[in-house]
Design a protein around this motif. Structure first.
Motif, PDB file in Angstrom:
ATOM      1  N   LYS A   3       0.823  -1.199   0.000  1.00 42.94           N
ATOM      2  CA  LYS A   3       0.000   0.000   0.000  1.00 42.94           C
ATOM      3  C   LYS A   3       0.861   1.254   0.000  1.00 42.94           C
ATOM      4  O   LYS A   3       0.536   2.241  -0.626  1.00 42.94           O
ATOM      5  CB  LYS A   3      -0.950  -0.012   1.207  1.00 42.94           C
ATOM      6  CG  LYS A   3      -2.147  -0.903   0.973  1.00 42.94           C
ATOM      7  CD  LYS A   3      -3.099  -0.863   2.123  1.00 42.94           C
ATOM      8  CE  LYS A   3      -4.223  -1.865   1.874  1.00 42.94           C
ATOM      9  NZ  LYS A   3      -5.118  -1.923   3.003  1.00 42.94           N
ATOM     10  N   THR A   6       2.313   2.273  -3.579  1.00 41.51           N
ATOM     11  CA  THR A   6       1.517   3.122  -4.480  1.00 41.51           C
ATOM     12  C   THR A   6       1.489   4.559  -3.972  1.00 41.51           C
ATOM     13  O   THR A   6       1.509   5.497  -4.765  1.00 41.51           O
ATOM     14  CB  THR A   6       0.074   2.617  -4.637  1.00 41.51           C
ATOM     15  OG1 THR A   6      -0.450   2.358  -3.357  1.00 41.51           O
ATOM     16  CG2 THR A   6      -0.025   1.416  -5.513  1.00 41.51           C
ATOM     17  N   ILE A  98      -6.796   6.175  -7.587  1.00 43.06           N
ATOM     18  CA  ILE A  98      -7.273   4.888  -8.127  1.00 43.06           C
ATOM     19  C   ILE A  98      -7.583   3.875  -7.013  1.00 43.06           C
ATOM     20  O   ILE A  98      -8.425   2.995  -7.175  1.00 43.06           O
ATOM     21  CB  ILE A  98      -6.267   4.317  -9.153  1.00 43.06           C
ATOM     22  CG1 ILE A  98      -6.968   3.298 -10.043  1.00 43.06           C
ATOM     23  CG2 ILE A  98      -5.056   3.734  -8.496  1.00 43.06           C
ATOM     24  CD1 ILE A  98      -6.161   2.836 -11.187  1.00 43.06           C
ATOM     25  N   ASP A  99      -6.943   4.032  -5.875  1.00 46.00           N
ATOM     26  CA  ASP A  99      -7.182   3.130  -4.745  1.00 46.00           C
ATOM     27  C   ASP A  99      -8.643   3.158  -4.299  1.00 46.00           C
ATOM     28  O   ASP A  99      -9.194   2.167  -3.837  1.00 46.00           O
ATOM     29  CB  ASP A  99      -6.315   3.548  -3.548  1.00 46.00           C
ATOM     30  CG  ASP A  99      -4.916   3.003  -3.660  1.00 46.00           C
ATOM     31  OD1 ASP A  99      -4.641   2.379  -4.681  1.00 46.00           O
ATOM     32  OD2 ASP A  99      -4.116   3.218  -2.736  1.00 46.00           O
ATOM     33  N   GLN A 100      -9.240   4.329  -4.422  1.00 48.22           N
ATOM     34  CA  GLN A 100     -10.623   4.496  -3.968  1.00 48.22           C
ATOM     35  C   GLN A 100     -11.627   4.228  -5.098  1.00 48.22           C
ATOM     36  O   GLN A 100     -12.826   4.394  -4.908  1.00 48.22           O
ATOM     37  CB  GLN A 100     -10.844   5.923  -3.444  1.00 48.22           C
ATOM     38  CG  GLN A 100      -9.884   6.348  -2.347  1.00 48.22           C
ATOM     39  CD  GLN A 100     -10.033   5.549  -1.074  1.00 48.22           C
ATOM     40  OE1 GLN A 100     -11.091   5.011  -0.801  1.00 48.22           O
ATOM     41  NE2 GLN A 100      -8.966   5.428  -0.306  1.00 48.22           N
ATOM     42  N   ALA A 101     -11.121   3.828  -6.252  1.00 49.07           N
ATOM     43  CA  ALA A 101     -11.984   3.661  -7.427  1.00 49.07           C
ATOM     44  C   ALA A 101     -13.011   2.563  -7.215  1.00 49.07           C
ATOM     45  O   ALA A 101     -12.698   1.490  -6.706  1.00 49.07           O
ATOM     46  CB  ALA A 101     -11.136   3.350  -8.647  1.00 49.07           C
ATOM     47  N   GLU A 102     -14.243   2.858  -7.588  1.00 42.11           N
ATOM     48  CA  GLU A 102     -15.309   1.859  -7.529  1.00 42.11           C
ATOM     49  C   GLU A 102     -15.792   1.545  -8.933  1.00 42.11           C
ATOM     50  O   GLU A 102     -16.062   0.418  -9.267  1.00 42.11           O
ATOM     51  CB  GLU A 102     -16.445   2.373  -6.658  1.00 42.11           C
ATOM     52  CG  GLU A 102     -16.072   2.302  -5.176  1.00 42.11           C
ATOM     53  CD  GLU A 102     -16.934   3.169  -4.316  1.00 42.11           C
ATOM     54  OE1 GLU A 102     -18.004   3.595  -4.791  1.00 42.11           O
ATOM     55  OE2 GLU A 102     -16.554   3.443  -3.173  1.00 42.11           O
ATOM     56  N   LEU A 104     -14.322   1.737 -12.370  1.00 44.52           N
ATOM     57  CA  LEU A 104     -13.053   1.998 -13.044  1.00 44.52           C
ATOM     58  C   LEU A 104     -13.211   2.642 -14.415  1.00 44.52           C
ATOM     59  O   LEU A 104     -12.311   3.319 -14.888  1.00 44.52           O
ATOM     60  CB  LEU A 104     -12.268   0.702 -13.174  1.00 44.52           C
ATOM     61  CG  LEU A 104     -11.511   0.281 -11.922  1.00 44.52           C
ATOM     62  CD1 LEU A 104     -10.925  -1.086 -12.105  1.00 44.52           C
ATOM     63  CD2 LEU A 104     -10.415   1.265 -11.592  1.00 44.52           C
ATOM     64  N   TYR A 175       4.094   5.321 -12.066  1.00 40.92           N
ATOM     65  CA  TYR A 175       2.696   5.437 -11.605  1.00 40.92           C
ATOM     66  C   TYR A 175       1.716   5.548 -12.782  1.00 40.92           C
ATOM     67  O   TYR A 175       0.616   5.022 -12.729  1.00 40.92           O
ATOM     68  CB  TYR A 175       2.542   6.632 -10.658  1.00 40.92           C
ATOM     69  CG  TYR A 175       1.232   6.586  -9.895  1.00 40.92           C
ATOM     70  CD1 TYR A 175       1.038   5.645  -8.881  1.00 40.92           C
ATOM     71  CD2 TYR A 175       0.196   7.439 -10.216  1.00 40.92           C
ATOM     72  CE1 TYR A 175      -0.158   5.574  -8.200  1.00 40.92           C
ATOM     73  CE2 TYR A 175      -1.014   7.374  -9.528  1.00 40.92           C
ATOM     74  CZ  TYR A 175      -1.181   6.441  -8.520  1.00 40.92           C
ATOM     75  OH  TYR A 175      -2.377   6.362  -7.853  1.00 40.92           O
ATOM     76  N   VAL A 177       2.054   4.157 -15.773  1.00 39.81           N
ATOM     77  CA  VAL A 177       1.865   2.813 -16.334  1.00 39.81           C
ATOM     78  C   VAL A 177       1.009   1.966 -15.390  1.00 39.81           C
ATOM     79  O   VAL A 177       0.096   1.254 -15.812  1.00 39.81           O
ATOM     80  CB  VAL A 177       3.230   2.134 -16.623  1.00 39.81           C
ATOM     81  CG1 VAL A 177       3.048   0.709 -17.101  1.00 39.81           C
ATOM     82  CG2 VAL A 177       4.000   2.924 -17.649  1.00 39.81           C
ATOM     83  N   PHE A 178       1.296   2.087 -14.114  1.00 41.16           N
ATOM     84  CA  PHE A 178       0.530   1.327 -13.111  1.00 41.16           C
ATOM     85  C   PHE A 178      -0.955   1.716 -13.146  1.00 41.16           C
ATOM     86  O   PHE A 178      -1.829   0.852 -13.149  1.00 41.16           O
ATOM     87  CB  PHE A 178       1.121   1.608 -11.721  1.00 41.16           C
ATOM     88  CG  PHE A 178       0.360   0.969 -10.596  1.00 41.16           C
ATOM     89  CD1 PHE A 178       0.470  -0.386 -10.357  1.00 41.16           C
ATOM     90  CD2 PHE A 178      -0.479   1.716  -9.782  1.00 41.16           C
ATOM     91  CE1 PHE A 178      -0.230  -0.984  -9.323  1.00 41.16           C
ATOM     92  CE2 PHE A 178      -1.179   1.133  -8.754  1.00 41.16           C
ATOM     93  CZ  PHE A 178      -1.056  -0.222  -8.527  1.00 41.16           C
ATOM     94  N   LYS A 181      -2.463   0.398 -16.443  1.00 35.27           N
ATOM     95  CA  LYS A 181      -2.506  -1.066 -16.498  1.00 35.27           C
ATOM     96  C   LYS A 181      -3.559  -1.614 -15.527  1.00 35.27           C
ATOM     97  O   LYS A 181      -4.230  -2.599 -15.826  1.00 35.27           O
ATOM     98  CB  LYS A 181      -1.127  -1.651 -16.189  1.00 35.27           C
ATOM     99  CG  LYS A 181      -0.958  -3.013 -16.797  1.00 35.27           C
ATOM    100  CD  LYS A 181       0.391  -3.249 -17.390  1.00 35.27           C
ATOM    101  CE  LYS A 181       0.392  -4.604 -18.049  1.00 35.27           C
ATOM    102  NZ  LYS A 181       0.609  -5.710 -17.132  1.00 35.27           N
ATOM    103  N   THR A 182      -3.682  -0.988 -14.384  1.00 34.30           N
ATOM    104  CA  THR A 182      -4.682  -1.430 -13.404  1.00 34.30           C
ATOM    105  C   THR A 182      -6.079  -1.290 -13.993  1.00 34.30           C
ATOM    106  O   THR A 182      -6.885  -2.223 -13.926  1.00 34.30           O
ATOM    107  CB  THR A 182      -4.569  -0.589 -12.114  1.00 34.30           C
ATOM    108  OG1 THR A 182      -3.251  -0.703 -11.620  1.00 34.30           O
ATOM    109  CG2 THR A 182      -5.552  -1.040 -11.068  1.00 34.30           C
ATOM    110  N   PHE A 186      -8.487  -4.504 -14.791  1.00 36.04           N
ATOM    111  CA  PHE A 186      -9.737  -4.728 -14.067  1.00 36.04           C
ATOM    112  C   PHE A 186     -10.963  -4.556 -14.950  1.00 36.04           C
ATOM    113  O   PHE A 186     -11.949  -5.263 -14.777  1.00 36.04           O
ATOM    114  CB  PHE A 186      -9.796  -3.844 -12.819  1.00 36.04           C
ATOM    115  CG  PHE A 186      -8.946  -4.389 -11.722  1.00 36.04           C
ATOM    116  CD1 PHE A 186      -9.474  -5.276 -10.797  1.00 36.04           C
ATOM    117  CD2 PHE A 186      -7.603  -4.085 -11.640  1.00 36.04           C
ATOM    118  CE1 PHE A 186      -8.678  -5.819  -9.798  1.00 36.04           C
ATOM    119  CE2 PHE A 186      -6.795  -4.613 -10.645  1.00 36.04           C
ATOM    120  CZ  PHE A 186      -7.337  -5.481  -9.713  1.00 36.04           C
ATOM    121  N   GLU A 189     -11.181  -7.671 -16.968  1.00 33.36           N
ATOM    122  CA  GLU A 189     -11.695  -8.773 -16.139  1.00 33.36           C
ATOM    123  C   GLU A 189     -13.220  -8.697 -16.041  1.00 33.36           C
ATOM    124  O   GLU A 189     -13.922  -9.684 -16.196  1.00 33.36           O
ATOM    125  CB  GLU A 189     -11.071  -8.656 -14.754  1.00 33.36           C
ATOM    126  CG  GLU A 189     -11.205  -9.904 -13.918  1.00 33.36           C
ATOM    127  CD  GLU A 189     -10.547  -9.708 -12.561  1.00 33.36           C
ATOM    128  OE1 GLU A 189     -11.273  -9.580 -11.584  1.00 33.36           O
ATOM    129  OE2 GLU A 189      -9.315  -9.677 -12.513  1.00 33.36           O
TER     130      GLU A 189
END
Lengths: 248, 286
Positions: A3, A6, A98-102, A104, A175, A177-178, A181-182, A186, A189
């Motif tokens: 955590k 990021t 992005i951590d708080q993203a619901e 996306l 960050y 790219v991360f 890519k995240t 997702f 998926e």
């Protein structure tokens, strides 16, 4: 630790954006001439906004003669777009975590904005030297040449602005790219899950060819022939068998 | 197929079949459409598709779905009257090989449209935090928010009270569902059930709430990749700078002695880091 990673890279990315912002106003490339006593006799610095600048007065004929002939023509509008994109990207980093993203999907445009800024930085540090410096014989990254004919030492070097851009690229890249890519992973998926569900439904459904059934019946009606019970049986039996036996 | 187009085609088929008096075709279509809809409902609710190959009947499949949801929520998806109506018509349909009275065909179509009206949630969809908050109307649920402090979340003193509140809410929802099946209420009831199990079974008193991305285990694992991206950034930078100087050397070869030093530094650094990146990050993923 994960955590924190990021959080750290998000902060570094923000620092990178701030550096990129200031780099636009710093010296991007410099060309200086010294005599053999190490006295500076000509100096030209390139700034992204104000182009070639010199600390010497315009009366210095030698300095004027030494001004790099080929202009570096980085479009001014690009610099303005760059600054605007940096500000927007900074806002995204601060507010759209992005951590708080619901959902996306809403974050996709922010990911593209970050990538846009990163590509602009890459343009300044990779494409510009190829397009403008190398063809103009403005050496990259550092070169000192002794010219015995003109009794001078020619020093070519990238400026502080360029160096700051190099660092900002390093800080922005991970960050960005991360983030992208995240979102990509997702959303993919989510989509593949939805696709799988739809495929399961479609595969488990019995096909119903309403158009064909209508056409068959209309044909019968059109022929105006009296269909016997046997003929009706013959037409319906394949559909019935499919339904009862579960064959497709 | 779009339901409007399907309805239009169905209307045409009924019209033309009435004219040709081929009711058997209508009977078959009514059973196929009803079967497909029931199957769709089952899949959306997370139940396996109907096993037609092994001769599973429509009414049997409806009972399977009902059985699962009655055991978990005490809520039937299909009313018993509906299952009985399907059973009666299905038996006759099978026995007479499609020859069923016209009234039965009419009832099958009306059953099909009843099923179309039935709103079931897609249980494969992940609930978002907004949906969760919307589902939990009473104030106590703000306690579950992942944004609250860990200290508060681990407080087990409130556990019996929360469970009681959930049970009360569950009762109301069940009553509503028994009266009328509605997608939103159903989703809420299911979520309450999973929440109840989550609270009751977790000895540490923690409540698992799925909402924000940071709660996703896959996402947490992917965070390590960010170090790899940093190294990748350095590699790209070093190799790009090397390429710029190579291009420069091809344009102005007379200073190759001075500039080749930089090429060497950049390419060596780039290749070394690339090797490190492949060893540390790519092979781990594979």
């Amino acid at each position: 630790m994960r955590k924190k990673a990021t959080y750290i890279f998000r902060t570094l990315s923000l620092v990178g954006l701030i550096l990129a912002f200031f780099s636009v106003f710093l010296e991007w490339y410099s060309f200086q001439v010294y005599d053999f006593n190490n006295h500076i006799i000509a100096s030209w610095s390139y700034y992204l906004f104000s182009e070639w600048q010199t600390p010497f007065s315009t009366t210095s004929a030698f300095n004027e003669a030494m001004k790099p002939s080929t202009a570096i023509t980085i479009p001014l509008i690009l610099n303005i777009v760059f600054i605007a994109a940096i500000i927007a990207s900074g806002y995204v980093l601060l507010v759209k975590n992005i951590d708080q993203a619901e959902n996306l999907r809403k974050y996709t445009k922010f990911a593209y904005l970050n990538i846009f800024v990163m590509l602009l930085v890459a343009y300044y540090i990779i494409i510009c030297p190829l397009l403008y410096l190398a063809p103009s014989k403005l050496y990259f990254p550092l070169l000192s040449i002794r010219n015995y004919e003109e009794q001078g030492i020619y020093c070519y070097s990238i400026g502080l602005g360029y160096l700051v851009q190099l660092f900002s690229f390093l800080l922005i890249f991970p960050y960005t790219v991360f983030y992208y890519k995240t979102i990509l992973t997702f959303i993919h998926e989510e989509q593949s899950h939805e696709k799988l569900l739809q495929a399961t439904i479609i595969n488990s459904q019995e096909p119903v060819h309403l158009d064909r059934y209508i056409a068959e019946e209309e044909l019968k009606r059109g022929e105006r022939t009296e269909t016997t019970q046997d003929e009706q049986e013959k037409a319906i039996n394949p559909i019935l068998t499919t339904f009862i036996e579960g064959k497709k | 197929m779009n339901t409007q187009i399907l309805d239009m085609k169905l209307k045409n088929l009924i019209q033309v079949c009435k004219e040709t008096k081929n009711y058997k075709k209508l009977a078959v279509v009514s059973f196929i459409l009803t079967g497909n809809r029931i199957n769709e409902i089952g899949i959306y609710l997370g139940v396996r598709p109907r096993n037609r190959q092994s001769g599973e009947r429509l009414c049997e499949y409806m009972e399977v779905i009902n059985d699962i949801f009655e055991r978990n929520l005490q809520v039937p998806i299909f009313q018993k009257g509906m299952i009985e109506a399907v059973r009666e018509r299905e038996i006759l349909f099978m026995k007479n090989k499609g020859e069923i009275p016209f009234d039965y065909i009419k009832t099958m179509f009306s059953l099909y449209y009843e099923l179309r009206k039935l709103e079931v949630p897609n249980l494969h969809k992940t609930l978002t935090q907004d949906e969760l908050e919307e589902a939990s109307h009473f104030g106590t649920f703000s306690f579950f928010s992942p944004k609250t402090k860990r200290k508060e979340r681990n407080n087990t003193g409130l556990k019996p009270l929360i469970l009681q509140k959930i049970r009360e809410r569950e009762m109301v929802l069940k009553k509503n569902l028994q009266h009328q099946l509605d997608e939103h209420t159903f989703e809420t009831a299911l979520h309450l059930l999973s929440l109840k199990h989550s609270i009751a079974n977790d000895k540490k008193g923690r409540i698992r709430v799925h909402g924000a991305l940071k709660d996703n285990i896959v996402y947490q694992k992917s965070m390590v990749a960010i170090f790899g991206y940093f190294i990748l950034g350095v590699i790209i930078l070093l190799l790009s700078l090397g390429i710029i100087i190579l291009v420069e050397l091809s344009l102005v070869p007379m200073h190759s002695g001075d500039l080749s030093f930089w090429v060497l530094i950049f390419f060596l650094g780039g290749v070394f880091l690339l090797y490190f990146y492949i060893k540390q990050f790519r092979t781990q993923r594979g």
